[in-house]
Design a protein around this motif. Structure first.
Motif, short mmCIF file in Angstrom:
data_model
loop_
_atom_site.label_atom_id
_atom_site.label_comp_id
_atom_site.label_asym_id
_atom_site.label_seq_id
_atom_site.Cartn_x
_atom_site.Cartn_y
_atom_site.Cartn_z
N ASP A 83 0.83 -1.19 0.00
CA ASP A 83 0.00 0.00 0.00
C ASP A 83 0.87 1.25 0.00
OD1 ASP A 83 -2.16 1.70 0.11
OD2 ASP A 83 -2.47 1.46 2.28
N PRO A 84 0.98 1.95 -1.14
CA PRO A 84 0.30 1.67 -2.41
C PRO A 84 0.93 0.48 -3.13
CG PRO A 84 1.80 3.50 -2.67
CD PRO A 84 1.81 3.17 -1.22
N PRO A 85 0.16 -0.25 -3.94
CA PRO A 85 0.70 -1.43 -4.61
C PRO A 85 1.74 -1.05 -5.66
CG PRO A 85 -1.49 -0.92 -5.43
CD PRO A 85 -1.26 -0.03 -4.26
N ALA A 113 7.59 0.16 -10.63
CA ALA A 113 6.31 0.17 -11.34
C ALA A 113 5.19 0.12 -10.32
CB ALA A 113 6.22 -1.03 -12.28
N GLY A 114 4.10 0.79 -10.66
CA GLY A 114 2.98 0.85 -9.74
C GLY A 114 3.10 2.04 -8.81
N PHE A 115 2.85 1.82 -7.53
CA PHE A 115 2.83 2.89 -6.53
C PHE A 115 1.83 3.95 -6.99
CE2 PHE A 115 6.85 0.69 -6.07
CZ PHE A 115 6.90 0.47 -4.70
N GLY A 116 2.18 5.23 -6.82
CA GLY A 116 1.24 6.27 -7.22
C GLY A 116 1.36 6.67 -8.66
N ASP A 117 2.33 6.13 -9.36
CA ASP A 117 2.56 6.48 -10.76
C ASP A 117 2.13 5.32 -11.64
OD1 ASP A 117 3.42 7.48 -13.16
OD2 ASP A 117 5.51 7.78 -12.56
N ALA A 118 1.42 5.62 -12.68
CA ALA A 118 0.94 4.55 -13.55
C ALA A 118 1.99 4.11 -14.56
CB ALA A 118 -0.31 5.02 -14.30
#
Length: 332
Positions: free
Chosen positions: A48-50, A73-78
């Motif tokens: 969290d965030p994934p 990769a992931g987290f708050g950035d796509a």
């Protein structure tokens, strides 16, 4: 201070042809098969965030370079960004920092092409591609430089995607490139089969695979990814990019082993051992061969080294300064 060449992704785009990437990556795997060192990727997962932060390394003495990818990769950035530090394998000095985004499908495609060149029949003339994304495109571009295909059949679950893929490559290649209505229709009778998907289940049935075919599987980078059936794994001469990686995250191999279709000894050889000549590749026209690619520092460093040398020749990039550890620690 140490001068390091920073190379942007747009500077690297178009700097080499698919055939040149194949040449560089072949040299990388040959070096690994001789005296090189590489480890499977390290993957750290966040809840969290994934997201994940991952990377892999390689030392390729005969090529002259060492280093590897780090990316998140992931987290708050796509999105995802690929940072690629490159070091001299003899002096240990940092030489370059590459934005590896544009080279990613090319170096991965080149790896599959090297495997096709080593493991597919010399007279292979029909290719099936399951998948239609950037990696599938990179695979076909590179593989078409090592075999003269007369026919290419592509399948994707989305009709628009497979039709667009087929139309694009029909213009690029001498082969007749068509969209297939199913994976079975694409794979049946094909000499070379490329799978480049994110599938969690096999994308074709083993019964569809002809004797003597070669399979390059690109989506086997996690225990939950199983593009290839256990039956096909068991039937094949199985060659991963790295032996250790197969036991870590090669989804189809691990699923086949867990189901009792194969054991640990089913791994025939690493790709580098085949390229370097210390292990046999294909031994008969009837044999089914399978290359399992999950990504390593080998192709990354090999491709980066080729791009770095070409960029220097053309005066590309900008120099940035890194403080050597001795200077930073002593304050001098």
């Amino acid at each position: 201070m140490t001068d390091v060449l920073f190379l942007r992704s747009d500077e690297l785009a178009g700097l080499a042809t698919p055939a040149e990437y194949v040449k560089w990556v072949r040299a990388g795997y040959e070096s690994h098969g001789q005296t090189g060192t590489a480890e499977p990727r390290t993957k750290l997962v966040n809840g969290d965030p994934p997201g994940m932060c991952t990377g892999y390394l390689s030392i390729l003495p005969e090529v002259g370079g060492m280093g590897g990818y780090t990316y998140a990769a992931g987290f708050g950035d796509a999105d995802v960004h690929f940072a690629l530090p490159l070091f001299d394998a003899e002096s240990g000095r940092m030489l370059a920092l590459l934005d590896g985004a544009s080279m990613n499908p090319f170096k991965t495609g080149a790896t599959g092409a090297v495997a096709v060149d080593e493991l597919a029949r010399e007279d292979a003339s029909t290719c099936a591609v399951v998948g239609s994304g950037a990696q599938a495109r990179g695979q076909l571009k590179a593989t078409a430089t090592v075999r003269d295909f007369e026919e290419v059949r592509v399948f994707s679950p989305t009709p628009e995607s497979r039709e667009s893929f087929a139309a694009d490559f029909d213009d690029r290649l001498a082969a007749d490139v068509t969209a297939a209505d199913s994976a079975s229709a694409a794979v049946s009778g094909a000499d070379v089969v490329i799978t480049a998907t994110r599938a969690s289940d096999p994308v074709f049935h083993d019964d569809d695979l002809a004797d003597g075919a070669h399979v390059t599987a690109m989506g086997q980078y996690d225990r939950g990814k199983q593009e290839i059936s256990a039956e096909t794994v068991a039937r094949s001469t199985y060659v991963p990019d790295l032996r250790e990686r197969a036991f870590q995250d090669a989804g189809a191999f691990l699923a086949a082993r867990d189901a009792g279709f194969v054991n640990d000894d089913h791994i025939h050889a690493e790709l580098g051992e085949v390229v370097a000549g210390s292990a046999e590749g294909r031994t008969s026209d009837e044999e089914v061969t399978l290359f399992d690619s999950g990504g390593t520092g080998i192709e990354t460093v090999a491709a980066a080294w080729g791009l770095y040398e070409r960029a220097k020749e053309r005066g590309l990039g900008e120099t940035i300064e890194f403080a050597p550890g001795s200077e930073a620690l002593t304050g001098e």
